[in-house]
Design a protein around this motif. Sequence first.
Motif, PDB file in Angstrom:
ATOM      1  N   LEU A  41       0.849  -1.190   0.000  1.00 18.40           N
ATOM      2  CA  LEU A  41       0.000   0.000   0.000  1.00 18.40           C
ATOM      3  C   LEU A  41       0.884   1.240   0.000  1.00 18.40           C
ATOM      4  O   LEU A  41       1.866   1.316   0.732  1.00 18.40           O
ATOM      5  N   LYS A  42       0.546   2.217  -0.811  1.00 20.55           N
ATOM      6  CA  LYS A  42       1.322   3.455  -0.833  1.00 20.55           C
ATOM      7  C   LYS A  42       0.975   4.344   0.355  1.00 20.55           C
ATOM      8  O   LYS A  42       1.810   5.066   0.870  1.00 20.55           O
ATOM      9  N   ASN A  43      -0.278   4.295   0.790  1.00 24.70           N
ATOM     10  CA  ASN A  43      -0.744   5.098   1.915  1.00 24.70           C
ATOM     11  C   ASN A  43      -1.133   4.154   3.056  1.00 24.70           C
ATOM     12  O   ASN A  43      -2.128   3.439   2.950  1.00 24.70           O
ATOM     13  N   PRO A  44      -0.410   4.154   4.171  1.00 23.03           N
ATOM     14  CA  PRO A  44      -0.717   3.214   5.254  1.00 23.03           C
ATOM     15  C   PRO A  44      -1.873   3.648   6.151  1.00 23.03           C
ATOM     16  O   PRO A  44      -2.273   2.889   7.032  1.00 23.03           O
ATOM     17  N   SER A  45      -2.452   4.816   5.939  1.00 22.83           N
ATOM     18  CA  SER A  45      -3.489   5.317   6.841  1.00 22.83           C
ATOM     19  C   SER A  45      -4.756   4.452   6.906  1.00 22.83           C
ATOM     20  O   SER A  45      -5.400   4.430   7.957  1.00 22.83           O
ATOM     21  N   PRO A  46      -5.167   3.719   5.849  1.00 23.95           N
ATOM     22  CA  PRO A  46      -6.358   2.871   6.008  1.00 23.95           C
ATOM     23  C   PRO A  46      -6.159   1.713   6.993  1.00 23.95           C
ATOM     24  O   PRO A  46      -7.134   1.130   7.455  1.00 23.95           O
ATOM     25  N   LEU A  47      -4.924   1.397   7.344  1.00 19.66           N
ATOM     26  CA  LEU A  47      -4.669   0.299   8.268  1.00 19.66           C
ATOM     27  C   LEU A  47      -4.687   0.731   9.728  1.00 19.66           C
ATOM     28  O   LEU A  47      -4.732  -0.121  10.613  1.00 19.66           O
ATOM     29  N   VAL A  48      -4.658   2.022   9.997  1.00 21.88           N
ATOM     30  CA  VAL A  48      -4.537   2.500  11.374  1.00 21.88           C
ATOM     31  C   VAL A  48      -5.747   2.102  12.211  1.00 21.88           C
ATOM     32  O   VAL A  48      -5.605   1.560  13.313  1.00 21.88           O
ATOM     33  N   SER A  49      -6.950   2.343  11.737  1.00 21.07           N
ATOM     34  CA  SER A  49      -8.158   2.028  12.514  1.00 21.07           C
ATOM     35  C   SER A  49      -8.339   0.533  12.743  1.00 21.07           C
ATOM     36  O   SER A  49      -8.603   0.124  13.877  1.00 21.07           O
ATOM     37  N   PRO A  50      -8.232  -0.328  11.721  1.00 19.92           N
ATOM     38  CA  PRO A  50      -8.406  -1.756  11.991  1.00 19.92           C
ATOM     39  C   PRO A  50      -7.360  -2.326  12.956  1.00 19.92           C
ATOM     40  O   PRO A  50      -7.703  -3.103  13.855  1.00 19.92           O
ATOM     41  N   ILE A  51      -6.114  -1.909  12.794  1.00 20.67           N
ATOM     42  CA  ILE A  51      -5.084  -2.410  13.696  1.00 20.67           C
ATOM     43  C   ILE A  51      -5.301  -1.854  15.100  1.00 20.67           C
ATOM     44  O   ILE A  51      -5.121  -2.558  16.094  1.00 20.67           O
ATOM     45  N   GLY A  52      -5.722  -0.593  15.196  1.00 19.14           N
ATOM     46  CA  GLY A  52      -6.034  -0.012  16.498  1.00 19.14           C
ATOM     47  C   GLY A  52      -7.161  -0.741  17.204  1.00 19.14           C
ATOM     48  O   GLY A  52      -7.099  -0.977  18.414  1.00 19.14           O
ATOM     49  N   LEU A  53      -8.195  -1.135  16.467  1.00 21.49           N
ATOM     50  CA  LEU A  53      -9.293  -1.886  17.063  1.00 21.49           C
ATOM     51  C   LEU A  53      -8.843  -3.275  17.520  1.00 21.49           C
ATOM     52  O   LEU A  53      -9.267  -3.749  18.577  1.00 21.49           O
ATOM     53  N   VAL A  54      -7.998  -3.914  16.733  1.00 19.85           N
ATOM     54  CA  VAL A  54      -7.474  -5.233  17.130  1.00 19.85           C
ATOM     55  C   VAL A  54      -6.669  -5.107  18.411  1.00 19.85           C
ATOM     56  O   VAL A  54      -6.829  -5.908  19.342  1.00 19.85           O
ATOM     57  N   VAL A  55      -5.812  -4.100  18.496  1.00 15.01           N
ATOM     58  CA  VAL A  55      -5.010  -3.887  19.704  1.00 15.01           C
ATOM     59  C   VAL A  55      -5.911  -3.584  20.896  1.00 15.01           C
ATOM     60  O   VAL A  55      -5.703  -4.105  21.993  1.00 15.01           O
TER      61      VAL A  55
END
Length: 85
Positions: free
Chosen positions: A25-39
């Motif tokens: 992915l060129k922009n990693p920002s779409p992963l922040v919310s899902p990974i944050g919810l998993v954590v």
Amino acid sequence: MTGTFFKIGLLFYTTVLGLSHVFKLKNPSPLVSPIGLVVLFYSLSLAQNYFKHVHQGLKIGPFTLHLSFQIVIPALLLVIAFLRN
């Protein structure tokens, strides 16, 4: 407390960047919310109280996490590196 905050923030940042690199992915920002919810959900379900948390950290963690992350995974990566070269 401040050191723990920065440690978790750094680990979270490297996780997001690493997964964005894995998924190309060129922009990693779409992963922040899902990974944050998993954590978040994992941290809430890890231990019911402080005493269970300490028990898991001192009795269970060294054998399951430390052994695998410090011996097993590096040994496997070393074997894979030798086989690829």
